[in-house]
Scaffold this motif. Structure first.
Motif, PDB file in Angstrom:
ATOM      1  N   SER A  23      40.636  47.568  50.821  1.00 59.47           N
ATOM      2  CA  SER A  23      39.839  46.361  51.052  1.00 59.47           C
ATOM      3  C   SER A  23      40.567  45.149  50.523  1.00 59.47           C
ATOM      4  CB  SER A  23      38.480  46.470  50.361  1.00 59.47           C
ATOM      5  OG  SER A  23      37.805  45.229  50.374  1.00 59.47           O
ATOM      6  N   MET A  24      40.738  44.152  51.371  1.00 60.52           N
ATOM      7  CA  MET A  24      41.412  42.930  50.934  1.00 60.52           C
ATOM      8  C   MET A  24      40.529  42.088  50.014  1.00 60.52           C
ATOM      9  SD  MET A  24      41.326  40.452  54.253  1.00 60.52           S
ATOM     10  CE  MET A  24      40.759  41.294  55.695  1.00 60.52           C
ATOM     11  N   THR A  25      39.213  42.298  50.075  1.00 58.80           N
ATOM     12  CA  THR A  25      38.320  41.540  49.194  1.00 58.80           C
ATOM     13  C   THR A  25      37.778  42.390  48.052  1.00 58.80           C
ATOM     14  OG1 THR A  25      36.545  41.948  50.792  1.00 58.80           O
ATOM     15  CG2 THR A  25      37.647  39.805  50.888  1.00 58.80           C
ATOM     16  N   ASP A  26      38.391  43.540  47.810  1.00 56.10           N
ATOM     17  CA  ASP A  26      37.982  44.382  46.690  1.00 56.10           C
ATOM     18  C   ASP A  26      38.167  43.625  45.373  1.00 56.10           C
ATOM     19  OD1 ASP A  26      37.151  47.005  45.678  1.00 56.10           O
ATOM     20  OD2 ASP A  26      39.124  47.034  44.747  1.00 56.10           O
ATOM     21  N   ALA A  27      37.225  43.807  44.472  1.00 57.15           N
ATOM     22  CA  ALA A  27      37.267  43.214  43.128  1.00 57.15           C
ATOM     23  C   ALA A  27      37.190  41.692  43.145  1.00 57.15           C
ATOM     24  CB  ALA A  27      38.514  43.667  42.365  1.00 57.15           C
ATOM     25  N   SER A  28      36.626  41.133  44.227  1.00 57.71           N
ATOM     26  CA  SER A  28      36.407  39.684  44.265  1.00 57.71           C
ATOM     27  C   SER A  28      35.379  39.298  43.209  1.00 57.71           C
ATOM     28  CB  SER A  28      35.888  39.261  45.642  1.00 57.71           C
ATOM     29  OG  SER A  28      36.820  39.532  46.647  1.00 57.71           O
ATOM     30  N   SER A  29      35.485  38.075  42.721  1.00 56.83           N
ATOM     31  CA  SER A  29      34.520  37.587  41.732  1.00 56.83           C
ATOM     32  C   SER A  29      34.262  36.106  41.971  1.00 56.83           C
ATOM     33  CB  SER A  29      35.032  37.813  40.315  1.00 56.83           C
ATOM     34  OG  SER A  29      36.308  37.205  40.140  1.00 56.83           O
ATOM     35  N   LEU A  30      33.023  35.692  41.719  1.00 53.72           N
ATOM     36  CA  LEU A  30      32.630  34.296  41.916  1.00 53.72           C
ATOM     37  C   LEU A  30      32.506  33.584  40.584  1.00 53.72           C
ATOM     38  CD1 LEU A  30      29.814  34.676  44.615  1.00 53.72           C
ATOM     39  CD2 LEU A  30      32.239  34.163  44.979  1.00 53.72           C
ATOM     40  N   GLY A  31      32.838  32.310  40.575  1.00 57.10           N
ATOM     41  CA  GLY A  31      32.600  31.451  39.426  1.00 57.10           C
ATOM     42  C   GLY A  31      31.445  30.508  39.729  1.00 57.10           C
ATOM     43  N   SER A  32      31.398  29.409  39.009  1.00 54.86           N
ATOM     44  CA  SER A  32      30.339  28.415  39.202  1.00 54.86           C
ATOM     45  C   SER A  32      30.886  27.050  38.803  1.00 54.86           C
ATOM     46  CB  SER A  32      29.126  28.771  38.341  1.00 54.86           C
ATOM     47  OG  SER A  32      29.435  28.610  36.963  1.00 54.86           O
ATOM     48  N   MET A  33      30.020  26.060  38.777  1.00 55.96           N
ATOM     49  CA  MET A  33      30.453  24.728  38.355  1.00 55.96           C
ATOM     50  C   MET A  33      30.879  24.718  36.889  1.00 55.96           C
ATOM     51  SD  MET A  33      30.463  22.394  40.730  1.00 55.96           S
ATOM     52  CE  MET A  33      30.136  20.767  40.025  1.00 55.96           C
ATOM     53  N   THR A  34      30.412  25.698  36.119  1.00 51.67           N
ATOM     54  CA  THR A  34      30.706  25.709  34.689  1.00 51.67           C
ATOM     55  C   THR A  34      31.503  26.924  34.220  1.00 51.67           C
ATOM     56  OG1 THR A  34      28.545  26.741  34.287  1.00 51.67           O
ATOM     57  CG2 THR A  34      28.664  24.337  34.126  1.00 51.67           C
ATOM     58  N   SER A  35      31.842  27.838  35.154  1.00 53.99           N
ATOM     59  CA  SER A  35      32.598  29.019  34.755  1.00 53.99           C
ATOM     60  C   SER A  35      33.634  29.381  35.815  1.00 53.99           C
ATOM     61  CB  SER A  35      31.663  30.211  34.526  1.00 53.99           C
ATOM     62  OG  SER A  35      31.010  30.570  35.727  1.00 53.99           O
ATOM     63  N   ALA A  36      34.769  29.905  35.353  1.00 54.74           N
ATOM     64  CA  ALA A  36      35.807  30.393  36.258  1.00 54.74           C
ATOM     65  C   ALA A  36      35.469  31.821  36.673  1.00 54.74           C
ATOM     66  CB  ALA A  36      37.165  30.352  35.570  1.00 54.74           C
TER      67      ALA A  36
END
Length: 523
Positions: A274-287
């Motif tokens: 999977s090319m998107t395996d282990a993806s993670s999202l941040g936010s306006m205040t976190s990486a």
């Protein structure tokens, strides 16, 4: 194929959804005999799109489509009804949309002076032209696992062509020379219009809303079982007359362990890698968190199956170096039109007509694209959404003194406004959601032909692979088309379907296309 035969598809990405559709449409398999087992709470795999105006929207990727190439994709979507335009197919509504909103970028490259870079010339020297021609004509076996940098001199990577080509397709200098060669041939038609992105086609909304949901709805109407929150952990198998035969599927569904028996005549399709395996999202205040395959397990089953079976490929060729396959994207939700108004004035493009705007002198090599609005079906008229990405998230920014990988959404907006020389007030209402993808270009990693399995391995009786990590001669990974073509090949072979798979259109054999590319190379 018996009407009692069942099919199990491991992974709910576009490849599995397409495979199910081909089994029903062309193989006459009852939809109720097909099960798609997906670990996530939604189908679609890497073709995602989520969010709302309150919490912000998020897209991991932005995908290029073309009606001049994607033969298998449009063969499929000519059969799938549109959700928003009754009486029309997804293909028909997409063609009509692109006739109305034609791509013609007027700000493809922007330099550090905030000036639009003239891109009528590709910036090639004679050495660049000779080396590029040599690479494009090289035999794939001769190219082997070599890198792009093994064939092209350092000056090539400073040409306007390179900046436009790599940000359109997301190549890195250390990626596979074979894959670049394939792209040069498959998209030769785009070579002469790369500065305007005139060949790029778009769906009405993001591809989850425009492609996945209509296809998913059609499958459900046919009775296909879409099983969510179901992680497949292992496959039972045996060898019979020298053939690999899957006999059982171990899975964890909604927290319960179970084994699905695979009987004679049943089929199993696996989305390997999977090319998107282990993806993670941040936010306006976190990486975004720095995850790896150990945190998600998206590669585990393929790694397990490939041990001692070279015909099942070599996942380590693709997932062993995050530093060479990682980049970061971001999606921005706005509740005030100031940023879009400024971009329209600066670029000369209305949203949906401009394609990528790349800041070529950016340390991160950042690009953004303003799609036609609304970009989500649930997006209010007073909300705007745009997407961007950067190929070098490990580098320190030009306006933010830290690597992109350590940046919050607020930091990314500051960096973007710095390159555009926009006041931060233009993004005062913004919600920027960063997304780290450690394996996003893993399929571009240097590899031997044998590192990717065939869709149906030669010694397989009831088992096939569908993904960006199978071997399809002449076609190019990192496209929706590759997954759909892999699905069609696998289904037709295992079901013995006597229908021609749409061939790859040989644009690179057209004398006119070759002539136009030659002229472009010498401008």
């Amino acid at each position: 194929m018996s009407t009692k035969s069942k099919a199990y598809l491991v992974g709910g990405g576009i490849g599995s959804l397409a495979a199910a559709a081909f089994m029903i449409r062309d193989g006459n398999m009852p939809g109720g005999n097909i099960s798609i087992l997906e670990a996530a709470p939604i189908m679609g795999g890497s073709l995602d799109g989520a969010g709302n105006p309150a919490d912000g929207y998020s897209l991991r990727g932005g995908r290029m489509l073309t009606t001049d190439n994607y033969e298998c994709t449009w063969d499929l979507f000519k059969s799938i009804p549109s959700l928003g335009n009754p009486g029309k197919t997804v293909f028909e509504e997409t063609v009509e949309f692109n006739q109305k909103y034609k791509a013609h970028s007027m700000a493809r490259l922007v330099d550090r002076r905030r000036a639009k870079v003239p891109v009528t010339s590709m910036g090639f020297s004679m050495q660049d032209r000779i080396e590029l021609l040599k690479l494009s004509n090289a035999d794939e076996d001769a190219l082997g696992a070599s890198r792009i940098t093994d064939w092209l001199s350092p000056a090539f990577f400073e040409t306007e062509f390179w900046y436009m080509w790599v940000t359109t397709f997301a190549f890195q200098p250390w990626h596979s020379a074979v894959e670049l060669k394939r792209y040069l041939h498959r998209f030769m038609l785009e070579f002469s219009r790369i500065e305007t992105l005139g060949g790029v086609k778009r769906t009405i909304y993001n591809q989850y809303d425009s492609l996945v949901l209509p296809l998913q709805g059609w499958l459900e109407a046919q009775g296909v079982r879409l099983v969510r929150d179901c992680t497949v952990t292992d496959l039972d198998h045996k060898s019979e007359d020298g053939k690999f035969v899957v006999t059982g599927i171990h899975c964890l569904c909604q927290g319960n362990s179970e084994v699905i028996a695979v009987n004679d005549g049943d089929l199993v399709f696996l989305q390997n890698g999977s090319m998107t395996d282990a993806s993670s999202l941040g936010s306006m205040t976190s990486a975004p968190a720095k995850l790896t395959k150990a945190d998600s397990g998206g590669w585990t089953l393929w790694e397990k199956l490939a041990q001692g079976r070279p015909q099942f490929g070599n996942p380590a060729a693709f997932n062993s170096c995050i530093a060479q396959s990682c980049w970061e994207s971001f999606t921005v939700t706005l509740k005030h039109p100031a940023f879009f108004d400024e971009m329209n004035q600066f670029s000369g493009n209305e949203p949906g007509t401009g394609g990528l705007v790349t800041f070529k002198d950016s340390n991160w090599l950042m690009s953004i694209v303003l799609a036609h609005q609304p970009h989500f079906t649930n997006q209010p008229v007073d909300v705007q959404v745009f997407w961007g990405y950067a190929l070098f998230p490990d580098r320190v920014g030009d306006f933010v003194p830290k690597p992109m990988a350590e940046c919050t959404g607020t930091d990314i907006l500051q960096e973007l406004c710095g390159h555009l020389r926009f006041d931060l007030e233009t993004v005062a209402s913004a919600n920027c959601i960063p997304c780290r993808m450690p394996y996003i270009t893993s399929m571009f990693m240097p590899r031997m032909r044998s590192d990717r399995p065939l869709p149906v391995p030669r010694d397989s009786r009831n088992f096939a692979f569908i993904s960006q990590f199978v071997e399809i001669p002449g076609d190019v990974v990192f496209t929706v088309e590759y997954s759909v073509r892999a699905a069609q090949i696998a289904v037709y072979e295992l079901l013995g379907i006597d229908r021609a798979i749409p061939p790859i259109t040989p644009h690179d054999k057209s004398l006119r296309t070759q002539f136009e590319a030659l002229i472009k190379a010498f401008k």
